[in-house]
Design a protein around this motif. Structure first.
Motif, PDB file in Angstrom:
ATOM      1  N   PRO A 226       0.656  -1.209  -0.286  1.00  0.00           N
ATOM      2  CA  PRO A 226       0.496  -0.119  -0.252  1.00  0.00           C
ATOM      3  C   PRO A 226       0.788   1.238   0.386  1.00  0.00           C
ATOM      4  O   PRO A 226       0.664   2.086  -0.474  1.00  0.00           O
ATOM      5  N   ALA A 227       2.277   1.338   0.255  1.00  0.00           N
ATOM      6  CA  ALA A 227       3.159   1.995   0.743  1.00  0.00           C
ATOM      7  C   ALA A 227       3.953   2.582  -0.926  1.00  0.00           C
ATOM      8  O   ALA A 227       3.713   4.232  -1.340  1.00  0.00           O
ATOM      9  N   CYS A 228       4.184   1.633  -2.010  1.00  0.00           N
ATOM     10  CA  CYS A 228       4.899   1.791  -2.700  1.00  0.00           C
ATOM     11  C   CYS A 228       4.356   1.205  -4.171  1.00  0.00           C
ATOM     12  O   CYS A 228       4.807   1.368  -5.705  1.00  0.00           O
ATOM     13  N   ASN A 229       3.208   1.167  -4.301  1.00  0.00           N
ATOM     14  CA  ASN A 229       2.555  -0.129  -5.124  1.00  0.00           C
ATOM     15  C   ASN A 229       3.823  -1.049  -5.982  1.00  0.00           C
ATOM     16  O   ASN A 229       2.521  -1.553  -6.568  1.00  0.00           O
ATOM     17  N   HIS A 230       4.440  -1.506  -4.529  1.00  0.00           N
ATOM     18  CA  HIS A 230       5.199  -2.764  -5.762  1.00  0.00           C
ATOM     19  C   HIS A 230       3.972  -3.949  -5.311  1.00  0.00           C
ATOM     20  O   HIS A 230       3.363  -4.331  -4.147  1.00  0.00           O
ATOM     21  N   SER A 231       4.331  -5.157  -5.988  1.00  0.00           N
ATOM     22  CA  SER A 231       3.235  -6.472  -6.032  1.00  0.00           C
ATOM     23  C   SER A 231       4.609  -6.793  -6.578  1.00  0.00           C
ATOM     24  O   SER A 231       5.864  -7.135  -7.223  1.00  0.00           O
ATOM     25  N   ASP A 232       3.825  -8.371  -5.950  1.00  0.00           N
ATOM     26  CA  ASP A 232       5.159  -9.753  -6.156  1.00  0.00           C
ATOM     27  C   ASP A 232       4.110 -10.751  -5.834  1.00  0.00           C
ATOM     28  O   ASP A 232       3.419 -10.823  -4.919  1.00  0.00           O
ATOM     29  N   LYS A 233       4.356 -11.924  -6.516  1.00  0.00           N
ATOM     30  CA  LYS A 233       3.661 -13.112  -5.757  1.00  0.00           C
ATOM     31  C   LYS A 233       4.396 -13.675  -4.771  1.00  0.00           C
ATOM     32  O   LYS A 233       3.406 -14.283  -4.239  1.00  0.00           O
ATOM     33  N   ASP A 234       5.501 -13.730  -4.965  1.00  0.00           N
ATOM     34  CA  ASP A 234       6.326 -14.467  -3.547  1.00  0.00           C
ATOM     35  C   ASP A 234       7.361 -13.397  -2.567  1.00  0.00           C
ATOM     36  O   ASP A 234       7.315 -13.901  -1.874  1.00  0.00           O
ATOM     37  N   SER A 235       6.230 -12.493  -1.990  1.00  0.00           N
ATOM     38  CA  SER A 235       6.936 -11.339  -1.119  1.00  0.00           C
ATOM     39  C   SER A 235       6.507 -12.552   0.590  1.00  0.00           C
ATOM     40  O   SER A 235       7.533 -11.956   1.189  1.00  0.00           O
ATOM     41  N   HIS A 236       5.984 -13.549   0.735  1.00  0.00           N
ATOM     42  CA  HIS A 236       5.238 -14.211   2.029  1.00  0.00           C
ATOM     43  C   HIS A 236       7.186 -15.052   2.214  1.00  0.00           C
ATOM     44  O   HIS A 236       7.055 -15.250   3.113  1.00  0.00           O
ATOM     45  N   ILE A 237       8.360 -15.794   1.278  1.00  0.00           N
ATOM     46  CA  ILE A 237       8.732 -16.332   1.541  1.00  0.00           C
ATOM     47  C   ILE A 237       9.673 -15.764   2.252  1.00  0.00           C
ATOM     48  O   ILE A 237      10.302 -16.643   3.341  1.00  0.00           O
ATOM     49  N   PRO A 238      10.371 -14.455   1.959  1.00  0.00           N
ATOM     50  CA  PRO A 238      11.337 -13.964   2.561  1.00  0.00           C
ATOM     51  C   PRO A 238      11.063 -14.192   4.229  1.00  0.00           C
ATOM     52  O   PRO A 238      11.529 -14.403   5.189  1.00  0.00           O
ATOM     53  N   THR A 239       9.370 -13.594   4.495  1.00  0.00           N
ATOM     54  CA  THR A 239       8.795 -12.481   5.348  1.00  0.00           C
ATOM     55  C   THR A 239       9.068 -14.621   6.464  1.00  0.00           C
ATOM     56  O   THR A 239       9.062 -14.142   7.518  1.00  0.00           O
ATOM     57  N   LEU A 240       7.970 -15.294   5.702  1.00  0.00           N
ATOM     58  CA  LEU A 240       8.340 -17.359   6.112  1.00  0.00           C
ATOM     59  C   LEU A 240       9.945 -16.832   7.414  1.00  0.00           C
ATOM     60  O   LEU A 240      10.379 -17.844   8.179  1.00  0.00           O
ATOM     61  N   GLN A 241      11.095 -16.377   6.069  1.00  0.00           N
ATOM     62  CA  GLN A 241      12.779 -17.400   6.577  1.00  0.00           C
ATOM     63  C   GLN A 241      12.878 -16.475   7.874  1.00  0.00           C
ATOM     64  O   GLN A 241      13.031 -16.759   8.858  1.00  0.00           O
ATOM     65  N   GLU A 242      12.602 -14.718   8.054  1.00  0.00           N
ATOM     66  CA  GLU A 242      11.986 -14.388   9.014  1.00  0.00           C
ATOM     67  C   GLU A 242      11.992 -14.785  10.094  1.00  0.00           C
ATOM     68  O   GLU A 242      12.588 -14.520  11.630  1.00  0.00           O
ATOM     69  N   TRP A 243      10.750 -15.470  10.025  1.00  0.00           N
ATOM     70  CA  TRP A 243       9.849 -16.485  11.013  1.00  0.00           C
ATOM     71  C   TRP A 243      11.165 -17.784  11.423  1.00  0.00           C
ATOM     72  O   TRP A 243      11.160 -17.229  12.802  1.00  0.00           O
ATOM     73  N   PHE A 244      11.505 -18.084  10.838  1.00  0.00           N
ATOM     74  CA  PHE A 244      12.208 -19.328  11.700  1.00  0.00           C
ATOM     75  C   PHE A 244      13.592 -18.798  11.723  1.00  0.00           C
ATOM     76  O   PHE A 244      14.286 -19.738  12.668  1.00  0.00           O
ATOM     77  N   ILE A 245      13.903 -17.901  11.511  1.00  0.00           N
ATOM     78  CA  ILE A 245      14.955 -17.062  11.896  1.00  0.00           C
ATOM     79  C   ILE A 245      14.835 -16.599  13.828  1.00  0.00           C
ATOM     80  O   ILE A 245      16.090 -17.290  14.757  1.00  0.00           O
ATOM     81  N   PHE A 246      13.612 -15.498  13.328  1.00  0.00           N
ATOM     82  CA  PHE A 246      14.012 -15.081  14.301  1.00  0.00           C
ATOM     83  C   PHE A 246      12.749 -15.922  15.867  1.00  0.00           C
ATOM     84  O   PHE A 246      13.255 -15.762  16.840  1.00  0.00           O
ATOM     85  N   ASN A 247      12.078 -16.475  15.566  1.00  0.00           N
ATOM     86  CA  ASN A 247      10.562 -16.747  16.531  1.00  0.00           C
ATOM     87  C   ASN A 247      11.098 -17.876  16.949  1.00  0.00           C
ATOM     88  O   ASN A 247      11.372 -18.660  17.737  1.00  0.00           O
TER      89      ASN A 247
END
Length: 292
Positions: A226-247
Motif C-alpha cells: 500500500p505504500a509504494c504499490n510494488h507487487s510480487d507473488k512470492d513476497s511471503h517467502i522472505p517474511t516466512l524465513q524471518e519467522w524461522f530465524i527469529f521466532n
C-alpha cells in the motif's frame, strides 16, 4: 543493545533478500549456479552472502543494506556513514570484507583440489541508494541494476581463458558447498531464546522488499504494497524465513495465517507449499520447517 543488534541483523537479511530476488530475475547466456548464504571453514569460519559459480570464474557478491553519505577512508581502512539526521558511525570497510572472503575462499578451493579465478564485489541494496562521497579504490561497488552488466563484463574478460568447470562440476561443487554450509552455519536459529527475544515484539505482516514496509495485502494472487504499490507473488517467502530465524523452528497453518495476516487456511496451505519449506505430520497437526 538487543534491539540494535536485531535491527542490524534484520537490515542485513532484507538486503540479502533484495540481492537474491534481483539475481533471480536475470538470465545469463553462460552456464551458472547461484549459491546463497555460504558459510565455510578454511582454517577459520567465514561467511559469503552470495556466490555465482560459472565454468571460467566464480563471483562473490556481498550485500550492503546501508544508506546515507558514505566515505571510504584509508589508514586505517574503514567506512564512515553519515545518516540524514547527522548521526555518524564507523563500519568495517566492505573492501576488506570482500578481499578477505576472496582470499579465504581461494584457500578453501585449494583444499578441495580446485583452481579457478575468484572475483568479488559488493552491492548496495538499500531501498534508498547511498550518496558515495569518497568511493572504494580496489574493489568494485555496484547498485542492483548494474549487476547484470558487471557479470557479463567480467565473463567477457575471461572469454579466452580455458574452462575450469563443466556443468557437472558446477553442480557437484554447489552440493559440496551446501553440505559444508550445514556444518559451519554461524547462527543457531531461531534466535528468540539465545538473544532473549521474548522481550521484543515480532511484527506480523508481509514485508515489501522494495520499500521495507510491513503490511502487504494479498490481492488477485499477488502481494500488493500500500505504500509504494510494488507487487510480487512470492513476497511471503522472505517474511516466512524471518519467522524461522527469529521466532520458532517450525510453523503451523494457524500461525502462518496470523503471521502473514490472512484468514483463509486454504491460501495459507498453498503458500506453505514451497521448495524452501519441509512439511511434517504429527498426530495432532501438520507443521512446516525451513530447509536450510
Amino acid at each position: 543493545m538487543i534491539e540494535a543488534n536485531l535491527s542490524k541483523l534484520k537490515s542485513g537479511i532484507i538486503g540479502e533478500q533484495r540481492l537474491f530476488r534481483m539475481l533471480e530475475s536475470y538470465r545469463n547466456h553462460f552456464p551458472y549456479k547461484v549459491v546463497k548464504d555460504v558459510s565455510l571453514d578454511a582454517g577459520g569460519k567465514f561467511q559469503i552472502d552470495c556466490m555465482i559459480l560459472t565454468p571460467k570464474l566464480i563471483f562473490i557478491l556481498e550485500s550492503k543494506n546501508i544508506g546515507g553519505k558514505l566515505y571510504f577512508e584509508k589508514n586505517p581502512e574503514r567506512l564512515v556513514r553519515v545518516k540524514e539526521n547527522g548521526e555518524t558511525s564507523v563500519l568495517e570497510s566492505p573492501e576488506i570484507q570482500v578481499e578477505r572472503n576472496v582470499a579465504l575462499f581461494n584457500w578453501w578451493l585449494e583444499q578441495q583440489g580446485l583452481k579457478i579465478p575468484v572475483v568479488g564485489a559488493f552491492v548496495f541494496t538499500s531501498s534508498t541508494p547511498p550518496l558515495i562521497l569518497k568511493g572504494p579504490e580496489r574493489v568494485t561497488s555496484l547498485f542492483p541494476k548494474s549487476i547484470f552488466y558487471y557479470l557479463h563484463q567480467k565473463w567477457n574478460e575471461y572469454n579466452d581463458r580455458e574452462q575450469c568447470l563443466s556443468k557437472g562440476d558446477i553442480d557437484k561443487l554447489s552440493k559440496i558447498i551446501q553440505i559444508e554450509c550445514k556444518k559451519n552455519r554461524f547462527e543457531q536459529y531461531p534466535l528468540r531464546k539465545s538473544w532473549n527475544l521474548d522481550t521484543v515484539q515480532i511484527v506480523n505482516g508481509v514485508r515489501c522488499l522494495k520499500c521495507s514496509r510491513i503490511g502487504m495485502a494479498r490481492l488477485y494472487g499477488k502481494w500488493q504494497c500500500p505504500a509504494c504499490n510494488h507487487s510480487d507473488k512470492d513476497s511471503h517467502i522472505p517474511t516466512l524465513q524471518e519467522w524461522f530465524i527469529f521466532n520458532k523452528d517450525q510453523i503451523t497453518n494457524a500461525e502462518c495465517r496470523d503471521y502473514l495476516m490472512i484468514t483463509d487456511r486454504h491460501l495459507a496451505k498453498r503458500l506453505l507449499k514451497h521448495e524452501n519449506l519441509l512439511e511434517f505430520f504429527s498426530y495432532k497437526s501438520t507443521y512446516y520447517k525451513w530447509k536450510w
